[in-house]
Design a protein around this motif. Sequence first.
Motif, PDB file in Angstrom:
ATOM      1  N   ALA A 277       0.830  -1.201   0.000  1.00 54.37           N
ATOM      2  CA  ALA A 277       0.000   0.000   0.000  1.00 54.37           C
ATOM      3  C   ALA A 277       0.868   1.256   0.000  1.00 54.37           C
ATOM      4  CB  ALA A 277      -0.927   0.000   1.214  1.00 54.37           C
ATOM      5  N   VAL A 278       1.939   1.221   0.760  1.00 49.90           N
ATOM      6  CA  VAL A 278       2.850   2.377   0.796  1.00 49.90           C
ATOM      7  C   VAL A 278       3.447   2.616  -0.590  1.00 49.90           C
ATOM      8  CG1 VAL A 278       5.017   3.249   1.725  1.00 49.90           C
ATOM      9  CG2 VAL A 278       3.369   2.121   3.237  1.00 49.90           C
ATOM     10  N   ILE A 279       3.880   1.527  -1.215  1.00 47.20           N
ATOM     11  CA  ILE A 279       4.431   1.648  -2.565  1.00 47.20           C
ATOM     12  C   ILE A 279       3.371   2.174  -3.530  1.00 47.20           C
ATOM     13  CG2 ILE A 279       5.565   0.414  -4.444  1.00 47.20           C
ATOM     14  CD1 ILE A 279       7.298   0.102  -2.146  1.00 47.20           C
ATOM     15  N   ALA A 280       2.188   1.615  -3.437  1.00 42.53           N
ATOM     16  CA  ALA A 280       1.121   1.996  -4.365  1.00 42.53           C
ATOM     17  C   ALA A 280       0.778   3.475  -4.223  1.00 42.53           C
ATOM     18  CB  ALA A 280      -0.112   1.140  -4.124  1.00 42.53           C
ATOM     19  N   LEU A 281       0.717   3.958  -3.000  1.00 46.71           N
ATOM     20  CA  LEU A 281       0.422   5.377  -2.814  1.00 46.71           C
ATOM     21  C   LEU A 281       1.564   6.239  -3.352  1.00 46.71           C
ATOM     22  CD1 LEU A 281      -1.265   5.329   0.714  1.00 46.71           C
ATOM     23  CD2 LEU A 281      -2.339   5.737  -1.505  1.00 46.71           C
ATOM     24  N   GLY A 282       2.772   5.739  -3.239  1.00 46.68           N
ATOM     25  CA  GLY A 282       3.899   6.444  -3.838  1.00 46.68           C
ATOM     26  C   GLY A 282       3.737   6.556  -5.343  1.00 46.68           C
ATOM     27  N   HIS A 283       3.297   5.460  -5.949  1.00 48.22           N
ATOM     28  CA  HIS A 283       3.018   5.489  -7.386  1.00 48.22           C
ATOM     29  C   HIS A 283       1.970   6.550  -7.704  1.00 48.22           C
ATOM     30  CE1 HIS A 283       4.829   1.739  -9.263  1.00 48.22           C
ATOM     31  NE2 HIS A 283       5.267   1.718  -8.017  1.00 48.22           N
TER      32      HIS A 283
ATOM     33  N   ASP B 175       0.645  12.131   4.463  1.00 50.37           N
ATOM     34  CA  ASP B 175      -0.536  12.062   5.310  1.00 50.37           C
ATOM     35  C   ASP B 175      -1.289  10.754   5.111  1.00 50.37           C
ATOM     36  OD1 ASP B 175       0.160  14.510   6.167  1.00 50.37           O
ATOM     37  OD2 ASP B 175      -1.379  15.620   5.066  1.00 50.37           O
ATOM     38  N   SER B 176      -1.402  10.341   3.863  1.00 55.95           N
ATOM     39  CA  SER B 176      -2.192   9.147   3.576  1.00 55.95           C
ATOM     40  C   SER B 176      -1.525   7.905   4.155  1.00 55.95           C
ATOM     41  CB  SER B 176      -2.378   8.997   2.065  1.00 55.95           C
ATOM     42  OG  SER B 176      -3.087  10.106   1.553  1.00 55.95           O
ATOM     43  N   VAL B 177      -0.233   7.812   3.986  1.00 50.59           N
ATOM     44  CA  VAL B 177       0.467   6.648   4.526  1.00 50.59           C
ATOM     45  C   VAL B 177       0.357   6.608   6.043  1.00 50.59           C
ATOM     46  CG1 VAL B 177       2.718   5.594   4.859  1.00 50.59           C
ATOM     47  CG2 VAL B 177       2.049   6.382   2.595  1.00 50.59           C
ATOM     48  N   LEU B 178       0.578   7.758   6.661  1.00 47.53           N
ATOM     49  CA  LEU B 178       0.498   7.788   8.127  1.00 47.53           C
ATOM     50  C   LEU B 178      -0.889   7.388   8.598  1.00 47.53           C
ATOM     51  CD1 LEU B 178       2.561  11.025   8.850  1.00 47.53           C
ATOM     52  CD2 LEU B 178       3.173   8.675   9.443  1.00 47.53           C
ATOM     53  N   ARG B 179      -1.866   7.913   7.928  1.00 48.24           N
ATOM     54  CA  ARG B 179      -3.246   7.605   8.301  1.00 48.24           C
ATOM     55  C   ARG B 179      -3.529   6.115   8.173  1.00 48.24           C
ATOM     56  NH1 ARG B 179      -8.011  11.246   7.974  1.00 48.24           N
ATOM     57  NH2 ARG B 179      -9.870   9.910   7.933  1.00 48.24           N
ATOM     58  N   LEU B 180      -2.904   5.525   7.163  1.00 47.26           N
ATOM     59  CA  LEU B 180      -3.141   4.110   6.904  1.00 47.26           C
ATOM     60  C   LEU B 180      -2.374   3.228   7.880  1.00 47.26           C
ATOM     61  CD1 LEU B 180      -4.949   3.312   4.597  1.00 47.26           C
ATOM     62  CD2 LEU B 180      -2.929   2.709   3.262  1.00 47.26           C
TER      63      LEU B 180
END
Lengths: 203, 203
Positions: free
Chosen positions: B160-166, B188-193
């Motif tokens: 998920a972290v990689i995907a959000l980076g993409h 923010d999104s990664v932290l929230r996740l």
Amino acid sequence: MAEPERPRSRKRRLDGERSRAAVLDAAIATLGRQADASIEDIAAAAGVVRQTVYAHYPSRTALLTAVIDHLTTETASALDAIDVTSPPPEQALRRWLEASWAVVERYPILLSPVIATAAPPADEHDRHRPVTTRLVDLVRRGRRTGVFEERHSEEWTISAVIALGHAAGQQVAAGRMSSAEAAAAYRDSVLRLVVKLPMAEDD
Amino acid sequence: MAEPERPRSRKRRLDGERSRAAVLDAAIATLGRQADASIEDIAAAAGVVRQTVYAHYPSRTALLTAVIDHLTTETASALDAIDVTSPPPEQALRRWLEASWAVVERYPILLSPVIATAAPPADEHDRHRPVTTRLVDLVRRGRRTGVFEERHSEEWTISAVIALGHAAGQQVAAGRMSSAEAAAAYRDSVLRLVVKLPMAEDD
DNA sequence: CTTATCTTGGACGTACGTGTCTAACTTAAG
DNA sequence: CTTAAGTTAGACACGTACGTCCAAGATAAG
């Protein structure tokens, strides 16, 4: 678009339509696994010969277009089956996620670059826009009603949802997660990302 | 690896090394934009001719390998500059996100399928593993200490972290978000996740 | 059964990318 | 300045995929 499909000739064999469909299915499956699959590969997967493919689709581009049209129609009707406008946004989002996951699972090619890259010449840059349209509307409604997070742009939310869908699909494809696990992870993660928390946090 | 770079011949021109570096840079940039760019394209971007590329890299695969090696080294050293093991996990994750975003912004090719697909024959299936290794360790530590979410699998979190980076990278590439916006949304999104919420919610 | 449709096998031309070779030239190093 | 390293232009062989054509055989429709 406005093609009456006039049976102008006297003889039409459903034989032909069957192999036409076989080629289309094979294209969807094969291109889903390998985005740069050749016509030869697709024909073999369909159990026919290269020339037969050309008998139904004059060119690779035409076949690609047919694939995209077919997927767009299928996906649109699958998402039309659910009501995404009347339930409260979170509930609607849950339904959207469930339905779209089902479609993605059936057509892994939807997560492949084939779709995005396949913009022929000067066509719409986003053929699968009809699919995400519903999500866009849903996200807007959730934001207006104050139940969805508004910290970042609307487009970021959309793209994050898509990206997490990709991640979930890849996990399944790689055999690292079961389909059910991926679906649950996808759902939970999107909800956690999109739905506003009960109490406002600091910055 | 253990190549003493012995000046066995009497004359070596730094001229050569400069064009070698130019080709490498051009390959990184060009393949980042177009994953299936030809040697011709890369040579043109480097301001040289196809044969010159072959003078430095015997084959396309060799060039690809050199690109990956270079990126791996660069990325590893960039991530080595930050301490990700001693600060509390959330803080460490913030630093990791910042550093990795900087690298991704500098080398958009890292988000391209070139890297993942470029596994020559039976090489490691994940050449860029040395990069995500730190993230894996970090996520494990955060889970053990009870500050990171454990609802889904560790691998899901990573992916998920990689995907959000993409997603963030694509937004910037498409001109829909500024680099700063994307970085903030990504963080923010990664932290929230990933980071566990203060109070446990229901199911 | 007759006929038109459909599939098949074979062959052909074209375009493009890879990789190699060679001769001529430029240019940095000594 | 002399020499070897490096780049260039041209050509070639090779493989692969695309798209087309055609003649022969199989088969569904009437």
